[in-house]
Design a protein around this motif. Structure first.
Motif, PDB file in Angstrom:
ATOM      1  N   ASN A  17      -3.439 -12.555  -3.576  1.00  0.00           N
ATOM      2  CA  ASN A  17      -2.661 -12.097  -4.712  1.00  0.00           C
ATOM      3  C   ASN A  17      -1.927 -10.802  -4.403  1.00  0.00           C
ATOM      4  O   ASN A  17      -2.429  -9.939  -3.701  1.00  0.00           O
ATOM      5  CB  ASN A  17      -3.584 -11.873  -5.913  1.00  0.00           C
ATOM      6  N   HIS A  18      -0.726 -10.690  -4.963  1.00  0.00           N
ATOM      7  CA  HIS A  18       0.034  -9.448  -4.885  1.00  0.00           C
ATOM      8  C   HIS A  18      -0.406  -8.554  -6.038  1.00  0.00           C
ATOM      9  O   HIS A  18       0.107  -8.651  -7.151  1.00  0.00           O
ATOM     10  CB  HIS A  18       1.534  -9.733  -4.977  1.00  0.00           C
ATOM     11  N   GLY A  19      -1.392  -7.683  -5.820  1.00  0.00           N
ATOM     12  CA  GLY A  19      -1.897  -6.808  -6.859  1.00  0.00           C
ATOM     13  C   GLY A  19      -3.379  -6.974  -7.081  1.00  0.00           C
ATOM     14  O   GLY A  19      -3.981  -7.991  -6.720  1.00  0.00           O
ATOM     15  N   SER A  20      -3.986  -5.975  -7.698  1.00  0.00           N
ATOM     16  CA  SER A  20      -5.430  -5.918  -7.889  1.00  0.00           C
ATOM     17  C   SER A  20      -5.947  -6.943  -8.898  1.00  0.00           C
ATOM     18  O   SER A  20      -5.304  -7.226  -9.902  1.00  0.00           O
ATOM     19  CB  SER A  20      -5.815  -4.516  -8.367  1.00  0.00           C
ATOM     20  N   ASN A  21      -7.129  -7.462  -8.600  1.00  0.00           N
ATOM     21  CA  ASN A  21      -7.888  -8.245  -9.573  1.00  0.00           C
ATOM     22  C   ASN A  21      -9.304  -7.702  -9.678  1.00  0.00           C
ATOM     23  O   ASN A  21     -10.263  -8.443  -9.891  1.00  0.00           O
ATOM     24  CB  ASN A  21      -7.901  -9.725  -9.197  1.00  0.00           C
ATOM     25  N   SER A  22      -9.433  -6.384  -9.520  1.00  0.00           N
ATOM     26  CA  SER A  22     -10.741  -5.745  -9.619  1.00  0.00           C
ATOM     27  C   SER A  22     -11.076  -5.453 -11.080  1.00  0.00           C
ATOM     28  O   SER A  22     -10.228  -5.525 -11.961  1.00  0.00           O
ATOM     29  CB  SER A  22     -10.743  -4.441  -8.814  1.00  0.00           C
ATOM     30  N   SER A  23     -12.337  -5.137 -11.324  1.00  0.00           N
ATOM     31  CA  SER A  23     -12.886  -4.792 -12.633  1.00  0.00           C
ATOM     32  C   SER A  23     -12.411  -5.769 -13.722  1.00  0.00           C
ATOM     33  O   SER A  23     -12.455  -6.974 -13.547  1.00  0.00           O
ATOM     34  CB  SER A  23     -12.578  -3.334 -12.993  1.00  0.00           C
ATOM     35  N   ILE A  24     -11.907  -5.261 -14.851  1.00  0.00           N
ATOM     36  CA  ILE A  24     -11.573  -6.098 -16.004  1.00  0.00           C
ATOM     37  C   ILE A  24     -10.439  -7.079 -15.721  1.00  0.00           C
ATOM     38  O   ILE A  24     -10.294  -8.102 -16.387  1.00  0.00           O
ATOM     39  CB  ILE A  24     -11.207  -5.217 -17.227  1.00  0.00           C
ATOM     40  N   ASN A  25      -9.637  -6.789 -14.689  1.00  0.00           N
ATOM     41  CA  ASN A  25      -8.501  -7.652 -14.364  1.00  0.00           C
ATOM     42  C   ASN A  25      -8.923  -9.078 -14.022  1.00  0.00           C
ATOM     43  O   ASN A  25      -8.112 -10.004 -14.104  1.00  0.00           O
ATOM     44  CB  ASN A  25      -7.713  -7.055 -13.193  1.00  0.00           C
ATOM     45  N   VAL A  26     -10.180  -9.260 -13.642  1.00  0.00           N
ATOM     46  CA  VAL A  26     -10.651 -10.580 -13.245  1.00  0.00           C
ATOM     47  C   VAL A  26     -10.515 -11.595 -14.378  1.00  0.00           C
ATOM     48  O   VAL A  26     -10.275 -12.789 -14.135  1.00  0.00           O
ATOM     49  CB  VAL A  26     -12.109 -10.493 -12.729  1.00  0.00           C
ATOM     50  N   ILE A  27     -10.624 -11.151 -15.633  1.00  0.00           N
ATOM     51  CA  ILE A  27     -10.587 -12.124 -16.734  1.00  0.00           C
ATOM     52  C   ILE A  27      -9.164 -12.582 -17.059  1.00  0.00           C
ATOM     53  O   ILE A  27      -8.970 -13.610 -17.697  1.00  0.00           O
ATOM     54  CB  ILE A  27     -11.271 -11.582 -18.003  1.00  0.00           C
ATOM     55  N   TYR A  28      -8.162 -11.807 -16.638  1.00  0.00           N
ATOM     56  CA  TYR A  28      -6.774 -12.190 -16.884  1.00  0.00           C
ATOM     57  C   TYR A  28      -6.172 -12.954 -15.699  1.00  0.00           C
ATOM     58  O   TYR A  28      -5.125 -13.584 -15.818  1.00  0.00           O
ATOM     59  CB  TYR A  28      -5.914 -10.941 -17.126  1.00  0.00           C
ATOM     60  N   SER A  29      -6.818 -12.878 -14.578  1.00  0.00           N
ATOM     61  CA  SER A  29      -6.248 -13.301 -13.309  1.00  0.00           C
ATOM     62  C   SER A  29      -6.109 -14.812 -13.140  1.00  0.00           C
ATOM     63  O   SER A  29      -7.089 -15.558 -13.236  1.00  0.00           O
ATOM     64  CB  SER A  29      -7.116 -12.750 -12.167  1.00  0.00           C
ATOM     65  N   PHE A  61      -8.807 -13.913  -3.281  1.00  0.00           N
ATOM     66  CA  PHE A  61      -8.429 -12.736  -2.491  1.00  0.00           C
ATOM     67  C   PHE A  61      -7.237 -12.045  -3.144  1.00  0.00           C
ATOM     68  O   PHE A  61      -6.268 -12.700  -3.538  1.00  0.00           O
ATOM     69  CB  PHE A  61      -8.042 -13.135  -1.069  1.00  0.00           C
ATOM     70  N   SER A  62      -7.290 -10.704  -3.228  1.00  0.00           N
ATOM     71  CA  SER A  62      -6.196  -9.924  -3.803  1.00  0.00           C
ATOM     72  C   SER A  62      -5.983  -8.650  -2.988  1.00  0.00           C
ATOM     73  O   SER A  62      -6.948  -7.998  -2.576  1.00  0.00           O
ATOM     74  CB  SER A  62      -6.502  -9.551  -5.256  1.00  0.00           C
ATOM     75  N   LEU A  63      -4.732  -8.302  -2.789  1.00  0.00           N
ATOM     76  CA  LEU A  63      -4.356  -7.073  -2.096  1.00  0.00           C
ATOM     77  C   LEU A  63      -3.773  -6.093  -3.103  1.00  0.00           C
ATOM     78  O   LEU A  63      -2.934  -6.472  -3.932  1.00  0.00           O
ATOM     79  CB  LEU A  63      -3.321  -7.371  -0.999  1.00  0.00           C
ATOM     80  N   LEU A  64      -4.163  -4.845  -3.016  1.00  0.00           N
ATOM     81  CA  LEU A  64      -3.708  -3.836  -3.968  1.00  0.00           C
ATOM     82  C   LEU A  64      -2.279  -3.389  -3.671  1.00  0.00           C
ATOM     83  O   LEU A  64      -1.991  -2.207  -3.473  1.00  0.00           O
ATOM     84  CB  LEU A  64      -4.653  -2.628  -3.972  1.00  0.00           C
ATOM     85  N   ASP A  65      -1.378  -4.356  -3.642  1.00  0.00           N
ATOM     86  CA  ASP A  65       0.034  -4.078  -3.393  1.00  0.00           C
ATOM     87  C   ASP A  65       0.849  -5.163  -4.094  1.00  0.00           C
ATOM     88  O   ASP A  65       0.775  -6.336  -3.738  1.00  0.00           O
ATOM     89  CB  ASP A  65       0.322  -4.080  -1.891  1.00  0.00           C
ATOM     90  N   TYR A  66       1.624  -4.761  -5.101  1.00  0.00           N
ATOM     91  CA  TYR A  66       2.388  -5.715  -5.895  1.00  0.00           C
ATOM     92  C   TYR A  66       3.706  -6.116  -5.244  1.00  0.00           C
ATOM     93  O   TYR A  66       4.375  -7.032  -5.687  1.00  0.00           O
ATOM     94  CB  TYR A  66       2.678  -5.134  -7.282  1.00  0.00           C
ATOM     95  N   SER A  67       4.088  -5.444  -4.180  1.00  0.00           N
ATOM     96  CA  SER A  67       5.390  -5.668  -3.571  1.00  0.00           C
ATOM     97  C   SER A  67       5.467  -7.012  -2.850  1.00  0.00           C
ATOM     98  O   SER A  67       4.502  -7.445  -2.207  1.00  0.00           O
ATOM     99  CB  SER A  67       5.688  -4.545  -2.573  1.00  0.00           C
ATOM    100  N   LEU A  68       6.627  -7.647  -2.938  1.00  0.00           N
ATOM    101  CA  LEU A  68       6.844  -8.885  -2.180  1.00  0.00           C
ATOM    102  C   LEU A  68       6.990  -8.615  -0.688  1.00  0.00           C
ATOM    103  O   LEU A  68       6.987  -9.538   0.121  1.00  0.00           O
ATOM    104  CB  LEU A  68       8.079  -9.616  -2.708  1.00  0.00           C
ATOM    105  N   THR A  69       7.129  -7.346  -0.320  1.00  0.00           N
ATOM    106  CA  THR A  69       7.177  -6.975   1.097  1.00  0.00           C
ATOM    107  C   THR A  69       5.840  -6.393   1.561  1.00  0.00           C
ATOM    108  O   THR A  69       5.765  -5.715   2.576  1.00  0.00           O
ATOM    109  CB  THR A  69       8.298  -5.946   1.349  1.00  0.00           C
TER     110      THR A  69
END
Length: 260
Positions: A102-114, A133-141
């Protein structure tokens, strides 16, 4: 007789052409026979939504001509992708389902929206070991190269040792160069939340509309959480269960004599 390679279902919520799923496919090709079933457009924040009031399309696609594995583009949600993959496309139950990267975090509370994690949870519901799997970077690059080592290591462990029934893994990767990632921490989900607000505006026709905004607040000071691990340069691994029962409250609730 050579041992049959594990069958690995790959999906995501950013769409089948997103760089993150391309990176995940490259790692999985080293570990087994890959089949990709992913949304035809971004489905971030969809949670565990499924398509029940509209038609669902799922068609074979060619993303790269040199790919030998099969890929399918689905008009539905990430959970839809897993459902249709297991019931209509695959010749047998996959040995593993991986969702992301994933482009962006799914840690803590974010897991329920993911949507990423909901695909993994759907696989778990169907009895398939699964990892999101999620990477803490929302950029498409975003640079996924430093993540691949850890994606491979965690996947290999699950393929070898499995997961308990009803449990899937939520893996978040820090946005760091390979030399700065300290390792892997098995954690609990941090007690954090979003303080949300709506930006109210009016369109040219005089109709009000809203943009959801807000800030992420983590007041959990524990050093055993996913948020702590990520802030301190570690890959966080949280085992997630999809039984939502609050078992610790059952005894007290029974003591209230609700039948009287």
């Amino acid at each position: 007789m050579p041992k049959e390679k594990p069958l690995i279902l790959v999906t995501n919520d950013d769409g089948i052409t997103a760089p993150g799923i391309r990176a995940l496919v490259e790692v999985m090709k080293e570990l087994g026979d890959v089949v990709v079933v992913a949304p035809d457009s971004p489905q971030s924040g969809m949670g565990h939504a499924i398509t029940i009031s509209d038609t669902l399309f799922c068609e074979p696609v060619t993303i790269k001509k040199n790919y030998k594995h099969k890929e399918y583009s689905c008009s539905g949600t990430p959970a839809d992708c897993v459902k249709i993959a297991t019931q209509e496309i695959l010749h047998r139950k996959p040995d593993l389902c991986v969702s992301g990267i994933n482009h962006g975090s799914n840690s803590s509370i974010n897991v329920i929206y993911s949507g990423t994690m909901s695909a993994a949870v759907e696989a778990g519901v169907e009895g398939i070991p699964a990892i999101g799997f999620s990477l803490l970077d929302y950029s498409l690059t975003a640079d996924f190269e430093p993540s691949k080592k850890y994606v491979k290591k965690i996947t290999q462990d699950v393929l070898k040792n499995g997961l308990p029934k009803g449990v899937v893994l939520n893996v978040n990767l820090p946005k760091l160069s390979a030399s700065k990632i300290k390792g892997i921490k098995v954690c609990r989900q941090a007690n954090a939340h979003w303080e949300e607000e709506f930006d109210k505006r009016t369109n040219p026709q005089g109709r009000d509309y809203y943009w959801l905004s807000g800030k992420f607040v983590n007041k959990d000071e524990g050093q055993d959480t996913d948020e702590w691990a990520l802030a301190n340069g570690y890959v966080s691994v949280v085992p997630v269960q999809f039984d939502l029962t609050a078992h610790h409250f059952i005894k007290e609730l029974n003591s209230r004599d609700l039948n009287e």
